[in-house]
Design a protein around this motif. Structure first.
Motif, PDB file in Angstrom:
ATOM      1  N   LYS A 219     -10.455  -7.452  -2.820  1.00 46.18           N
ATOM      2  CA  LYS A 219      -9.480  -7.247  -3.904  1.00 46.18           C
ATOM      3  C   LYS A 219      -9.182  -8.580  -4.601  1.00 46.18           C
ATOM      4  O   LYS A 219      -9.177  -9.636  -3.968  1.00 46.18           O
ATOM      5  CB  LYS A 219      -8.169  -6.679  -3.334  1.00 46.18           C
ATOM      6  N   PRO A 220      -8.891  -8.513  -5.897  1.00 52.21           N
ATOM      7  CA  PRO A 220      -8.694  -9.760  -6.639  1.00 52.21           C
ATOM      8  C   PRO A 220      -7.345 -10.413  -6.348  1.00 52.21           C
ATOM      9  O   PRO A 220      -6.331  -9.727  -6.232  1.00 52.21           O
ATOM     10  CB  PRO A 220      -8.736  -9.290  -8.105  1.00 52.21           C
ATOM     11  N   TRP A 221      -7.374 -11.731  -6.199  1.00 50.84           N
ATOM     12  CA  TRP A 221      -6.145 -12.520  -6.099  1.00 50.84           C
ATOM     13  C   TRP A 221      -6.469 -13.939  -6.510  1.00 50.84           C
ATOM     14  O   TRP A 221      -7.631 -14.340  -6.488  1.00 50.84           O
ATOM     15  CB  TRP A 221      -5.569 -12.494  -4.675  1.00 50.84           C
ATOM     16  N   SER A 222      -5.464 -14.676  -6.890  1.00 49.66           N
ATOM     17  CA  SER A 222      -5.715 -16.093  -7.189  1.00 49.66           C
ATOM     18  C   SER A 222      -4.484 -16.911  -6.840  1.00 49.66           C
ATOM     19  O   SER A 222      -3.353 -16.418  -6.944  1.00 49.66           O
ATOM     20  CB  SER A 222      -6.087 -16.284  -8.655  1.00 49.66           C
ATOM     21  N   PRO A 223      -4.712 -18.145  -6.414  1.00 54.16           N
ATOM     22  CA  PRO A 223      -3.566 -19.016  -6.137  1.00 54.16           C
ATOM     23  C   PRO A 223      -2.886 -19.375  -7.452  1.00 54.16           C
ATOM     24  O   PRO A 223      -3.535 -19.417  -8.490  1.00 54.16           O
ATOM     25  CB  PRO A 223      -4.189 -20.252  -5.487  1.00 54.16           C
ATOM     26  N   ILE A 224      -1.607 -19.623  -7.404  1.00 55.04           N
ATOM     27  CA  ILE A 224      -0.889 -20.013  -8.620  1.00 55.04           C
ATOM     28  C   ILE A 224       0.174 -21.042  -8.247  1.00 55.04           C
ATOM     29  O   ILE A 224       0.754 -20.972  -7.150  1.00 55.04           O
ATOM     30  CB  ILE A 224      -0.267 -18.762  -9.318  1.00 55.04           C
TER      31      ILE A 224
ATOM     32  N   HIS B 182      -3.399  -9.359  -8.755  1.00 56.38           N
ATOM     33  CA  HIS B 182      -3.626  -8.878 -10.120  1.00 56.38           C
ATOM     34  C   HIS B 182      -3.358  -7.385 -10.254  1.00 56.38           C
ATOM     35  O   HIS B 182      -3.138  -6.882 -11.336  1.00 56.38           O
ATOM     36  CB  HIS B 182      -5.085  -9.135 -10.522  1.00 56.38           C
ATOM     37  N   ASP B 183      -3.402  -6.692  -9.121  1.00 51.94           N
ATOM     38  CA  ASP B 183      -3.521  -5.236  -9.188  1.00 51.94           C
ATOM     39  C   ASP B 183      -2.376  -4.497  -8.482  1.00 51.94           C
ATOM     40  O   ASP B 183      -2.511  -3.347  -8.114  1.00 51.94           O
ATOM     41  CB  ASP B 183      -4.881  -4.883  -8.528  1.00 51.94           C
ATOM     42  N   GLU B 184      -1.245  -5.180  -8.221  1.00 52.11           N
ATOM     43  CA  GLU B 184      -0.131  -4.489  -7.538  1.00 52.11           C
ATOM     44  C   GLU B 184       1.126  -4.628  -8.373  1.00 52.11           C
ATOM     45  O   GLU B 184       1.591  -5.731  -8.601  1.00 52.11           O
ATOM     46  CB  GLU B 184       0.087  -5.070  -6.135  1.00 52.11           C
ATOM     47  N   GLY B 185       1.676  -3.503  -8.769  1.00 45.59           N
ATOM     48  CA  GLY B 185       2.875  -3.552  -9.589  1.00 45.59           C
ATOM     49  C   GLY B 185       3.995  -2.727  -8.991  1.00 45.59           C
ATOM     50  O   GLY B 185       4.180  -2.688  -7.773  1.00 45.59           O
ATOM     51  N   ALA B 186       4.738  -2.067  -9.867  1.00 42.83           N
ATOM     52  CA  ALA B 186       5.873  -1.256  -9.401  1.00 42.83           C
ATOM     53  C   ALA B 186       6.191  -0.204 -10.452  1.00 42.83           C
ATOM     54  O   ALA B 186       5.818  -0.349 -11.620  1.00 42.83           O
ATOM     55  CB  ALA B 186       7.091  -2.148  -9.181  1.00 42.83           C
ATOM     56  N   VAL B 187       6.873   0.836  -9.999  1.00 46.89           N
ATOM     57  CA  VAL B 187       7.333   1.875 -10.934  1.00 46.89           C
ATOM     58  C   VAL B 187       8.846   1.996 -10.828  1.00 46.89           C
ATOM     59  O   VAL B 187       9.455   1.515  -9.869  1.00 46.89           O
ATOM     60  CB  VAL B 187       6.675   3.250 -10.633  1.00 46.89           C
ATOM     61  N   ASP B 188       9.430   2.658 -11.810  1.00 46.92           N
ATOM     62  CA  ASP B 188      10.864   2.934 -11.757  1.00 46.92           C
ATOM     63  C   ASP B 188      11.049   4.209 -10.915  1.00 46.92           C
ATOM     64  O   ASP B 188      10.751   5.312 -11.389  1.00 46.92           O
ATOM     65  CB  ASP B 188      11.405   3.129 -13.170  1.00 46.92           C
ATOM     66  N   ALA B 189      11.492   4.037  -9.671  1.00 41.44           N
ATOM     67  CA  ALA B 189      11.538   5.169  -8.733  1.00 41.44           C
ATOM     68  C   ALA B 189      12.398   6.309  -9.270  1.00 41.44           C
ATOM     69  O   ALA B 189      12.006   7.481  -9.225  1.00 41.44           O
ATOM     70  CB  ALA B 189      12.088   4.707  -7.382  1.00 41.44           C
TER      71      ALA B 189
ATOM     72  N   GLU C  10      -0.917 -15.511   5.451  1.00 40.80           N
ATOM     73  CA  GLU C  10      -2.347 -15.720   5.739  1.00 40.80           C
ATOM     74  C   GLU C  10      -3.042 -14.381   6.005  1.00 40.80           C
ATOM     75  O   GLU C  10      -4.183 -14.168   5.578  1.00 40.80           O
ATOM     76  CB  GLU C  10      -2.543 -16.643   6.953  1.00 40.80           C
ATOM     77  N   ALA C  11      -2.355 -13.493   6.721  1.00 42.59           N
ATOM     78  CA  ALA C  11      -2.948 -12.182   7.025  1.00 42.59           C
ATOM     79  C   ALA C  11      -3.202 -11.411   5.733  1.00 42.59           C
ATOM     80  O   ALA C  11      -4.214 -10.715   5.589  1.00 42.59           O
ATOM     81  CB  ALA C  11      -2.014 -11.387   7.943  1.00 42.59           C
ATOM     82  N   MET C  12      -2.291 -11.549   4.769  1.00 41.59           N
ATOM     83  CA  MET C  12      -2.459 -10.872   3.475  1.00 41.59           C
ATOM     84  C   MET C  12      -3.711 -11.389   2.754  1.00 41.59           C
ATOM     85  O   MET C  12      -4.525 -10.600   2.252  1.00 41.59           O
ATOM     86  CB  MET C  12      -1.214 -11.119   2.626  1.00 41.59           C
ATOM     87  N   LEU C  13      -3.894 -12.718   2.736  1.00 38.88           N
ATOM     88  CA  LEU C  13      -5.062 -13.287   2.043  1.00 38.88           C
ATOM     89  C   LEU C  13      -6.366 -12.836   2.700  1.00 38.88           C
ATOM     90  O   LEU C  13      -7.346 -12.503   2.031  1.00 38.88           O
ATOM     91  CB  LEU C  13      -4.990 -14.820   2.036  1.00 38.88           C
ATOM     92  N   LYS C  14      -6.319 -12.788   4.027  1.00 38.79           N
ATOM     93  CA  LYS C  14      -7.514 -12.368   4.769  1.00 38.79           C
ATOM     94  C   LYS C  14      -7.848 -10.907   4.435  1.00 38.79           C
ATOM     95  O   LYS C  14      -9.007 -10.557   4.203  1.00 38.79           O
ATOM     96  CB  LYS C  14      -7.228 -12.531   6.268  1.00 38.79           C
ATOM     97  N   ALA C  15      -6.806 -10.087   4.378  1.00 37.75           N
ATOM     98  CA  ALA C  15      -7.023  -8.661   4.073  1.00 37.75           C
ATOM     99  C   ALA C  15      -7.554  -8.490   2.651  1.00 37.75           C
ATOM    100  O   ALA C  15      -8.460  -7.681   2.410  1.00 37.75           O
ATOM    101  CB  ALA C  15      -5.715  -7.892   4.246  1.00 37.75           C
ATOM    102  N   LEU C  16      -7.016  -9.252   1.712  1.00 39.64           N
ATOM    103  CA  LEU C  16      -7.491  -9.155   0.320  1.00 39.64           C
ATOM    104  C   LEU C  16      -8.976  -9.469   0.254  1.00 39.64           C
ATOM    105  O   LEU C  16      -9.748  -8.766  -0.407  1.00 39.64           O
ATOM    106  CB  LEU C  16      -6.706 -10.134  -0.561  1.00 39.64           C
TER     107      LEU C  16
ATOM    108  N   THR D 106       6.892  -0.405 -14.376  1.00 42.05           N
ATOM    109  CA  THR D 106       7.705  -1.523 -14.873  1.00 42.05           C
ATOM    110  C   THR D 106       7.041  -2.868 -14.593  1.00 42.05           C
ATOM    111  O   THR D 106       7.491  -3.890 -15.102  1.00 42.05           O
ATOM    112  CB  THR D 106       9.094  -1.504 -14.219  1.00 42.05           C
ATOM    113  N   ALA D 107       6.002  -2.871 -13.771  1.00 42.92           N
ATOM    114  CA  ALA D 107       5.268  -4.114 -13.506  1.00 42.92           C
ATOM    115  C   ALA D 107       3.848  -3.755 -13.117  1.00 42.92           C
ATOM    116  O   ALA D 107       3.618  -2.731 -12.457  1.00 42.92           O
ATOM    117  CB  ALA D 107       5.923  -4.908 -12.379  1.00 42.92           C
ATOM    118  N   THR D 108       2.899  -4.578 -13.535  1.00 39.12           N
ATOM    119  CA  THR D 108       1.504  -4.307 -13.188  1.00 39.12           C
ATOM    120  C   THR D 108       0.934  -5.367 -12.243  1.00 39.12           C
ATOM    121  O   THR D 108      -0.219  -5.271 -11.834  1.00 39.12           O
ATOM    122  CB  THR D 108       0.627  -4.256 -14.463  1.00 39.12           C
ATOM    123  N   GLU D 109       1.730  -6.385 -11.945  1.00 38.90           N
ATOM    124  CA  GLU D 109       1.238  -7.478 -11.097  1.00 38.90           C
ATOM    125  C   GLU D 109       2.321  -7.888 -10.094  1.00 38.90           C
ATOM    126  O   GLU D 109       3.503  -7.626 -10.313  1.00 38.90           O
ATOM    127  CB  GLU D 109       0.940  -8.716 -11.937  1.00 38.90           C
TER     128      GLU D 109
END
Ligand SMILES: Cc1cc2nc3c(=O)[nH]c(=O)nc-3n(C[C@H](O)[C@H](O)[C@H](O)COP(=O)(O)OP(=O)(O)OC[C@H]3O[C@@H](n4cnc5c(N)ncnc54)[C@H](O)[C@@H]3O)c2cc1C
Length: 486
Positions: free
Chosen positions: A126-131, A154-161, A115-121, A94-97
């Motif tokens: 892994k791709p990310w961008s500020p918005i 860019h690369d984390e979404g969700a599914v309909d469980a 901040e920990a998330m950005l460091k890990a990316l 249901t979502a790709t981002e």
């Protein structure tokens, strides 16, 4: 082979076994899935969006985190296989981002985890961008709850469980697996060897191998045959979420979430098919598994979704109230492996990302059931000593940070002259007092400490267990970097 439990873990395992043509596979679980976690899940395919300052701090937590990284790459293939069995009428994904927003509603913990998330990316490339938060489709918080920063994953979404669970069942049925709409009353056999299961209607299914995957109910079910086995205690992490129909305003087109914060998995909205949005989720460790919802949690989710995500959510029509119990272990790590009782396998403890990790874990468990080498680290063996990743002092400080975040996030109020330093000192004293009372050197995670500190039942359970396992196990080493953790 019998798999007890029809949540994500049980069904993905059954699917893997059927695909490998291992012989007869029986899955037992009630179709209502009452109080189960999978039916209530987001289900964000979240990996970096879930990162906290703890995720990469030790080798043990890094190994745990990397389960998510590996699991993530499985999903395109999983969805390709399941789509043809889906009856939702819209794509299972249901979502790709994802957009992660940092607002000032919580406390410093939000910033630290962001901040920990950005460091890990960056560390994992892994791709990310500020918005600009104003450019996130659908994101229209109240002005006083506006985000200060936001990033696009860019690369984390969700599914309909619920759609994924139904598609798995259809696929299993088509492949000849047996799905029994029943509950297992007890395992049969004795502490030396399991021989099968007894259902609520009294009938017995004999099996040489039984996999227990009943989420937060797993420990109790294992105890019906292996009373003395020393398992890491598991607690139900009761969570509440809603699926609602949008009646006004621009819909969300991606997952939009805060970082993990205040003992929980952050406030989030997940697109849930045409015109529908999933709002989640609360988390509180409780004494008993239940399918209830606390009014405090309804208030929290309704109010903060409208304030922090989109004011138009006030006009959403609730279609489904979801509650489920996450399987939370005392040390926060999954329990996956053979038990000392011959033929008995345990698969649980996946806490807040078990849906996402289920296909990966299924491959590992199927290998082990077939006598082949496993694919994940053996550290998750269920009869281990509890994994220790922090000192007691650090545990108390983490508990203070989570309490502060929860305090501000939930709109709690102290006397106006009371400073945040005084508030922190109050929680520090409570945490310290708890450790003095139980007299153990084992350092708990903030959520388990919060629970044990506030519940007599919880405190006794934790204290008794820690007394039985003896001195605190040695501290897991601080992390050494990608690929060097094993
Ligand atoms: C509100 C909420 C949101 C979440 N969001 C996410 C997310 O976004 N992403 C993610 O990856 N994870 C998420 N999780 C966590 C995830 O749902 C769990 O980690 C995972 O689903 C656990 O799966 P399971 O199969 O082990 O357990 P469960 O889903 O609890 O399944 C156990 C099943 O066993 C059945 N059962 C119980 N007792 C018996 C018995 N005696 N006999 C037979 N059957 C029995 C139950 O009916 C149930 O269906 C969320 C959880 C909650 C509660």
């Amino acid at each position: 082979m019998v798999i007890v439990g029809n949540g994500a873990l049980g069904l993905f395992l059954a699917d893997e076994l059927v695909e490998r043509k291992v012989g007869s596979v029986v899955v037992v679980g009630p179709s209502h899935r009452d109080a189960g976690a999978s039916r209530a899940a987001g289900a964000m395919l979240g990996c970096f969006g879930e990162v906290t300052s703890e995720s990469l701090r030790t080798d043990a937590s890094r190994t745990r985190f990397e389960l998510g990284v590996q699991a993530h790459s499985r999903w395109p293939e999983v969805l390709r296989k399941l789509e043809e069995h889906s009856s939702t009428g819209f794509p299972l994904q249901t979502a790709t981002e994802t957009h992660v927003v940092l607002n000032a509603i919580g406390a410093e913990l939000d910033t630290v985890n962001f901040e920990a998330m950005l460091k890990a990316l960056d560390e994992y490339g892994k791709p990310w961008s500020p918005i600009d938060p104003a450019d996130i489709p659908g994101f229209r918080p109240r002005t006083d709850a506006r985000a200060l920063r936001a990033v696009h994953l860019h690369d984390e979404g969700a599914v309909d469980a619920r759609g994924v669970l139904a598609a798995l069942e259809t696929r299993l049925d088509a492949a000849g697996a047996t799905l029994l709409d029943q509950t297992v009353r007890r395992l049969t056999g004795n502490a030396d060897a399991v021989t099968g299961v007894e259902l609520e209607d009294g009938s017995i299914i004999e099996a040489g191998k039984v996999v227990v995957a009943v989420g937060a109910r797993s420990e109790a079910l294992v105890r019906t045959v292996a009373k003395e086995t020393e398992l890491i205690p598991t607690f139900p992490g009761l969570g509440f979420a809603m699926i609602a129909k949008r009646t006004a305003g621009e819909p969300f087109r991606s997952v939009v979430r805060t970082p993990n914060r205040g003992f929980a998995c952050g406030l989030h909205v997940v697109p849930a098919g045409p015109g529908r949005e999933y709002l989640g989720a609360t988390n509180r460790l409780v004494d008993d598994i239940a399918s209830v919802t606390w009014i405090a949690d309804v208030r929290y989710l309704a109010q903060y979704s409208m304030q922090q995500l989109d004011e138009q959510i006030a006009r959403h029509e609730v279609l489904q109230w979801l509650s489920g119990n996450r399987p939370v272990t005392l040390d926060g790590f999954p329990m996956i492996g053979w038990l000392p009782t011959s033929g008995l396998y345990l698969m649980t403890g996946t806490y807040r990302d078990g849906f996402h990790c289920a296909p990966l874990l299924a491959t590992h468990v199927a290998n082990e059931l077939q006598g082949k080498p496993g694919t994940i680290d053996p550290m998750f063996n269920p009869v281990r000593q509890p994994i220790q990743t922090r000192t007691v002092e650090a545990s108390v400080e983490e508990y203070v940070q989570h309490n502060m975040a929860a305090w501000f996030e939930t709109g709690a109020e102290a006397a106006p002259q009371m400073t945040t330093t005084q508030l922190a000192a109050y929680y520090r004293a409570r945490g310290t007092e708890f450790y003095e009372k139980i007299g153990s050197g084992y350092a708990l995670g903030p959520d388990v400490l919060w629970y044990a500190e506030g519940s007599l039942v919880g405190a006794r359970r934790v204290a008794r267990y820690l007394r039985r396992v003896g001195d605190a196990p040695s501290l897991a080493p601080a992390t050494s970097g990608i690929g060097e953790s094993r």
